[in-house]
Design an enzyme around this catalytic site. Structure first.
Site, PDB file in Angstrom:
ATOM      1  N   ARG A 103       0.870  -1.184   0.000  1.00  0.00           N
ATOM      2  CA  ARG A 103       0.000   0.000   0.000  1.00  0.00           C
ATOM      3  C   ARG A 103       0.896   1.219   0.000  1.00  0.00           C
ATOM      4  O   ARG A 103       1.669   1.433   0.933  1.00  0.00           O
ATOM      5  CB  ARG A 103      -0.933   0.000   1.217  1.00  0.00           C
ATOM      6  CG  ARG A 103      -1.708   1.298   1.360  1.00  0.00           C
ATOM      7  CD  ARG A 103      -2.828   1.213   2.369  1.00  0.00           C
ATOM      8  NE  ARG A 103      -3.946   0.436   1.865  1.00  0.00           N
ATOM      9  CZ  ARG A 103      -5.196   0.521   2.327  1.00  0.00           C
ATOM     10  NH1 ARG A 103      -5.485   1.335   3.323  1.00  0.00           N
ATOM     11  NH2 ARG A 103      -6.152  -0.211   1.818  1.00  0.00           N
ATOM     12  N   HIS A 130      -7.361   0.753  -6.575  1.00  0.00           N
ATOM     13  CA  HIS A 130      -7.564  -0.126  -5.412  1.00  0.00           C
ATOM     14  C   HIS A 130      -8.236  -1.416  -5.904  1.00  0.00           C
ATOM     15  O   HIS A 130      -9.394  -1.699  -5.597  1.00  0.00           O
ATOM     16  CB  HIS A 130      -8.439   0.587  -4.382  1.00  0.00           C
ATOM     17  CG  HIS A 130      -8.405  -0.032  -3.022  1.00  0.00           C
ATOM     18  ND1 HIS A 130      -7.610  -1.113  -2.696  1.00  0.00           N
ATOM     19  CD2 HIS A 130      -9.084   0.290  -1.876  1.00  0.00           C
ATOM     20  CE1 HIS A 130      -7.804  -1.425  -1.419  1.00  0.00           C
ATOM     21  NE2 HIS A 130      -8.677  -0.594  -0.906  1.00  0.00           N
ATOM     22  N   GLN A 133     -10.027  -4.138  -3.560  1.00  0.00           N
ATOM     23  CA  GLN A 133     -11.351  -3.739  -3.087  1.00  0.00           C
ATOM     24  C   GLN A 133     -12.417  -4.108  -4.121  1.00  0.00           C
ATOM     25  O   GLN A 133     -13.497  -4.604  -3.779  1.00  0.00           O
ATOM     26  CB  GLN A 133     -11.366  -2.229  -2.827  1.00  0.00           C
ATOM     27  CG  GLN A 133     -12.717  -1.679  -2.408  1.00  0.00           C
ATOM     28  CD  GLN A 133     -13.166  -2.153  -1.043  1.00  0.00           C
ATOM     29  OE1 GLN A 133     -12.437  -2.019  -0.074  1.00  0.00           O
ATOM     30  NE2 GLN A 133     -14.371  -2.713  -0.951  1.00  0.00           N
ATOM     31  N   ASP A 224     -17.460   6.682  -1.917  1.00  0.00           N
ATOM     32  CA  ASP A 224     -16.220   6.634  -1.144  1.00  0.00           C
ATOM     33  C   ASP A 224     -16.081   8.007  -0.481  1.00  0.00           C
ATOM     34  O   ASP A 224     -16.800   8.954  -0.843  1.00  0.00           O
ATOM     35  CB  ASP A 224     -15.047   6.349  -2.111  1.00  0.00           C
ATOM     36  CG  ASP A 224     -13.708   6.145  -1.392  1.00  0.00           C
ATOM     37  OD1 ASP A 224     -13.708   5.987  -0.150  1.00  0.00           O
ATOM     38  OD2 ASP A 224     -12.663   6.161  -2.073  1.00  0.00           O
ATOM     39  N   CYS A 264     -16.679   1.362   0.280  1.00  0.00           N
ATOM     40  CA  CYS A 264     -15.455   0.600   0.548  1.00  0.00           C
ATOM     41  C   CYS A 264     -14.987   0.742   1.993  1.00  0.00           C
ATOM     42  O   CYS A 264     -14.214  -0.090   2.473  1.00  0.00           O
ATOM     43  CB  CYS A 264     -14.358   1.022  -0.420  1.00  0.00           C
ATOM     44  SG  CYS A 264     -14.090   2.800  -0.473  1.00  0.00           S
ATOM     45  N   ARG A 292     -13.832  -8.885   1.331  1.00  0.00           N
ATOM     46  CA  ARG A 292     -12.408  -8.601   1.113  1.00  0.00           C
ATOM     47  C   ARG A 292     -11.587  -9.871   1.382  1.00  0.00           C
ATOM     48  O   ARG A 292     -10.666 -10.211   0.656  1.00  0.00           O
ATOM     49  CB  ARG A 292     -11.925  -7.474   2.043  1.00  0.00           C
ATOM     50  CG  ARG A 292     -12.517  -6.097   1.802  1.00  0.00           C
ATOM     51  CD  ARG A 292     -12.123  -5.543   0.457  1.00  0.00           C
ATOM     52  NE  ARG A 292     -10.684  -5.506   0.247  1.00  0.00           N
ATOM     53  CZ  ARG A 292      -9.880  -4.509   0.643  1.00  0.00           C
ATOM     54  NH1 ARG A 292     -10.389  -3.442   1.219  1.00  0.00           N
ATOM     55  NH2 ARG A 292      -8.578  -4.544   0.399  1.00  0.00           N
TER      56      ARG A 292
HETATM   57  N1   CP Z   1     -11.378  -0.222   2.082  1.00  0.00           N
HETATM   58  C1   CP Z   1     -10.123  -0.291   2.567  1.00  0.00           C
HETATM   59  O1   CP Z   1      -9.141  -0.445   1.835  1.00  0.00           O
HETATM   60  O2   CP Z   1     -10.063  -0.206   3.920  1.00  0.00           O
HETATM   61  P1   CP Z   1      -8.712  -0.017   4.744  1.00  0.00           P
HETATM   62  O3   CP Z   1      -8.138   1.328   4.375  1.00  0.00           O
HETATM   63  O4   CP Z   1      -9.146  -0.066   6.191  1.00  0.00           O
HETATM   64  O5   CP Z   1      -7.770  -1.118   4.396  1.00  0.00           O
END
Ligand code: CP
Length: 307
Positions: A103, A130, A133, A224, A264, A292
């Site tokens: 990430r 992403h 997701q 989002d 998300c 997820r």
């Molecule tokens: N939706 C998502 O990626 O959540 P986090 O940032 O908690 O990993």
């Protein structure tokens, strides 16, 4: 045959329609207990430059349930934080772990890891996309409607990394997507072009400034946060700009009677979505969060060659 073994997953666009369908089918079977996969003695490294609850925990639990192990690499405790070149870090970590979920901010950094590491590199969120997701999102829609082709998703809010991956994912699966954003927050033109090429004449990738146009008859509503990680300084300024794009009961009433709502997470209740919609009967947000884990278990099993 598993064509994903040993591959990277940097973008939704890395998958063909057939590969994405296959991955979703495997995720559904793993979730139902109709299929099992094992990755014994395999190690997944997590290298996160940004905060995470769902991605970090769901990847960790998925890997443990596959019989493997997880190394949560705290960037601050590694030489990455002191500027060790990515190409060096990537080559060294690839000698220790079997896959790496990263990430970070810059998609280019992820691409550099993938170029230098001969193990699967997974996009656990960048400012550009992403995709993990979206695997969970599409699995959730498939559970609700039985199939994906021909459905319409209304995405409301910022034309951000989520919008990018959703556009590609919907296009791959033959779902129409209508992305409603304020004029200065549209998705990147490169992604719009790519999504439209993937969609061909099977489905529509629509951009609009009008939330009602996006909502009309839609089966899936998605939003989002209006200010993503790293944009917190502009959060207050964005509220009046994005307010017309809130998912509330009035907007939801314009959709299909059977429409579902996805987010998300984490959410800013009262901003991009109301409390009532989040907790209402059309919300599938908690199933989506659970998915997820199932979707990423399928992804890991495929990339690590366990299926
Ligand atoms: N939706 C998502 O990626 O959540 P986090 O940032 O908690 O990993």
């Amino acid at each position: 045959m598993n064509s994903l073994a040993g591959r990277d997953f940097l973008s939704m666009g890395d998958l063909t329609s057939q590969e994405l369908s296959h991955l979703l089918a495997i995720a559904a079977q793993l979730k139902a207990g109709d299929l099992s996969a094992d990755c014994p003695r395999q190690v997944l490294g997590l290298l996160f430059r940004k905060a995470s609850t769902r991605t970090r925990v769901s990847f960790s639990v998925a890997m443990v349930q596959l019989g493997g192990q997880v190394l949560d690499l705290n960037v601050q405790l590694t030489q990455v934080s002191r500027g060790e070149p990515i190409r060096d870090t990537a080559r060294v970590l690839a000698r220790y772990v079997d896959a790496l979920a990263i990430r970070t901010y810059d998609q280019q950094e992820l691409a550099e890891f993938a170029h230098h590491a001969d193990i699967p590199i997974i996009n656990a969120l960048t400012d550009w996309e992403h995709p993990c997701q979206v695997l969970a999102d599409l699995l959730t829609v498939q559970e609700a409607f039985g199939s994906l082709a021909g459905l319409t998703m209304a995405y409301l809010g910022d034309g951000n990394n989520m919008a990018h991956s959703l556009m590609l994912g919907c296009a791959l699966m033959g779902m129409n997507i209508r992305v409603a954003t304020p004029p200065d927050y549209v998705p990147h033109g490169e992604i719009v072009k790519q999504a439209r090429e993937l969609a061909g004449d099977r489905c529509e990738v629509m951009l609009t400034g009008d939330p009602q146009e996006a909502a009309a008859g839609a089966q899936v509503f998605y939003t989002d946060v209006w200010a993503s990680m790293g944009q917190e300084d502009s959060a207050q300024d964005r509220i009046p700009i994005f307010a017309p794009y809130q998912i509330n009961n009035d907007l939801l009433a314009m959709g299909d009677r059977e429409a579902i709502v996805l987010h998300c997470l984490p959410a800013h209740r009262g901003e991009e979505i109301t409390d009532g919609v989040m907790e209402g009967p059309q919300s599938r947000i908690w199933d989506q969060a659970e998915n997820r884990m199932h979707a990423q278990k399928a992804l890991l099993a495929c990339l690590l060659g366990a299926i």
